[in-house]
Scaffold this active site. Sequence first.
Site, PDB file in Angstrom:
ATOM      1  N   CYS A   1     -24.733  51.726  79.748  1.00  0.00           N
ATOM      2  CA  CYS A   1     -24.921  51.941  81.189  1.00  0.00           C
ATOM      3  C   CYS A   1     -26.133  51.149  81.677  1.00  0.00           C
ATOM      4  CB  CYS A   1     -25.173  53.419  81.496  1.00  0.00           C
ATOM      5  SG  CYS A   1     -23.774  54.501  81.201  1.00  0.00           S
TER       6      CYS A   1
ATOM      7  N   CYS B   1     -18.842  52.362  83.210  1.00  0.00           N
ATOM      8  CA  CYS B   1     -19.324  51.981  81.875  1.00  0.00           C
ATOM      9  C   CYS B   1     -18.131  51.865  80.930  1.00  0.00           C
ATOM     10  CB  CYS B   1     -20.319  53.021  81.354  1.00  0.00           C
ATOM     11  SG  CYS B   1     -20.842  52.698  79.653  1.00  0.00           S
TER      12      CYS B   1
ATOM     13  N   CYS C   1     -38.862  41.391  65.509  1.00  0.00           N
ATOM     14  CA  CYS C   1     -40.144  41.662  64.837  1.00  0.00           C
ATOM     15  C   CYS C   1     -40.415  40.644  63.738  1.00  0.00           C
ATOM     16  CB  CYS C   1     -40.146  43.069  64.254  1.00  0.00           C
ATOM     17  SG  CYS C   1     -40.164  44.327  65.531  1.00  0.00           S
TER      18      CYS C   1
ATOM     19  N   ASP D   1     -33.600  47.330  64.361  1.00  0.00           N
ATOM     20  CA  ASP D   1     -34.432  46.215  64.804  1.00  0.00           C
ATOM     21  C   ASP D   1     -33.625  45.066  65.386  1.00  0.00           C
ATOM     22  OD1 ASP D   1     -33.174  45.230  62.626  1.00  0.00           O
ATOM     23  OD2 ASP D   1     -34.933  45.071  61.362  1.00  0.00           O
ATOM     24  N   ASN D   2     -32.414  45.353  65.858  1.00  0.00           N
ATOM     25  CA  ASN D   2     -31.624  44.257  66.412  1.00  0.00           C
ATOM     26  C   ASN D   2     -30.601  44.784  67.416  1.00  0.00           C
ATOM     27  OD1 ASN D   2     -28.813  44.530  64.974  1.00  0.00           O
ATOM     28  ND2 ASN D   2     -30.388  44.982  63.450  1.00  0.00           N
TER      29      ASN D   2
ATOM     30  N   CYS E   1     -25.777  56.008  78.957  1.00  0.00           N
ATOM     31  CA  CYS E   1     -25.821  55.525  77.575  1.00  0.00           C
ATOM     32  C   CYS E   1     -26.470  54.139  77.574  1.00  0.00           C
ATOM     33  CB  CYS E   1     -24.424  55.499  76.953  1.00  0.00           C
ATOM     34  SG  CYS E   1     -23.412  54.071  77.406  1.00  0.00           S
TER      35      CYS E   1
ATOM     36  N   CYS F   1     -18.767  54.962  78.162  1.00  0.00           N
ATOM     37  CA  CYS F   1     -18.915  56.360  78.580  1.00  0.00           C
ATOM     38  C   CYS F   1     -18.432  56.582  80.005  1.00  0.00           C
ATOM     39  CB  CYS F   1     -20.368  56.829  78.427  1.00  0.00           C
ATOM     40  SG  CYS F   1     -21.469  56.322  79.759  1.00  0.00           S
TER      41      CYS F   1
ATOM     42  N   CYS G   1     -40.306  24.258  60.312  1.00  0.00           N
ATOM     43  CA  CYS G   1     -40.833  25.441  61.006  1.00  0.00           C
ATOM     44  C   CYS G   1     -40.974  26.539  59.948  1.00  0.00           C
ATOM     45  CB  CYS G   1     -39.905  25.866  62.150  1.00  0.00           C
ATOM     46  SG  CYS G   1     -38.305  26.438  61.585  1.00  0.00           S
TER      47      CYS G   1
END
Length: 367
Positions: free
Chosen positions: A132, A204, A146, A88-89, A129, A207, A319
């Site tokens: 790239c 790249c 998220c 998630d990051n 990849c 790769c 916040c």
Amino acid sequence: MAAQEDAAALLDEIARREEELASLKRRLAAALASQSEPEPPVPLPPLLPKAALSRDEILRYSRQLLLPELGVRGQLLRAYDVVADCSDNVATRYLVNDACVLAGRPLVSASALRFEGQLTVYHHDGGPCYRCVFPRPPPAETVTNCSDGGVLGVVPGVLGCVQALEVLKIAAGLGPAYSGSMLLFDGLGGHFRRIRLRRRRPDCVVCGQQPTVTRLQDYEAFCGSSATDKCRALKLLSPEERISVTDYKRLLDAGAPHILLDVRPQVEVDICRLPHALHIPLSHLERRDANSLKLLGKALRNGRRDSQEGAALPVYVICKQGNDSQKAVRALQSLKAVPELDSLAVQDVVGGLMAWAAKIDGAFPQY
Ligand SMILES: [Zn+2]
């Protein structure tokens, strides 16, 4: 007539040889691609034993797949044929991509945010990849994760099923559908779209033909963000520019005049709010929205009139988690040229409303 037959035969022969040539070129490209398989990664420097590491170091090293107890050191992937990235990051995406390229493994990557998701297969059979397609990480402050943006649970479910299908097809030797292309899923509109990605980049850094990334690096430093979407603690302000929820509660109980400015988006304010807070979203402050500044100016004027000494009221900014509130303090500090705001004393509330819920009011909603 004979000349016509000769011409037709020659055309057939040319077509046959062109097909043969194309086939030879494909085989040559495949042979060259297999020649340029990356070297095994250079061993990483030795780590201290776990007992000598602080909790923060353990978290940080484990996010980098380095923790000695896990026996990982970036080479864990060699034990597997296919890797699925469900992280998630951004920092973890670069880490897993590089680990896959270095270990010579295909990577089935999926992600989702709000109502949308995307999926692709990296580093498969000469395909591009992750680097790239995304050579540089996006600026950390432009990434919505998220934890902040939210995701409807069904969306990762949809993407996860397609991802599992791609993994199974690769494992079974059937080949993936999304190598070199990307699936874009729009859950709100109900659309599945497929776009072509750029080819593998010869330059790249991982790769390409002359890779400079030959072992895993510090991905949190590379991306300028933490390898998690849960505890990104921004450190924008000095300790003097901040106040804890406990200290804020104390001055609230003492009846100290002040303004509490809630800078969350409206959608979050609708979930829960502190009743005495003035609401101006951070985005309005950052773009110096005239109506919002008027609202703040009026609140400050009224506060000054009501206070016994006629002094400017301190402003406390809050916040959800204490990140946007720091940005809002900086935005307010840049407004000194605006009348009423020139002598503004402004601090942010550390940890925001989630700290308020955890330490002050257990009944306050957490979201
Ligand atoms: Zn690449």
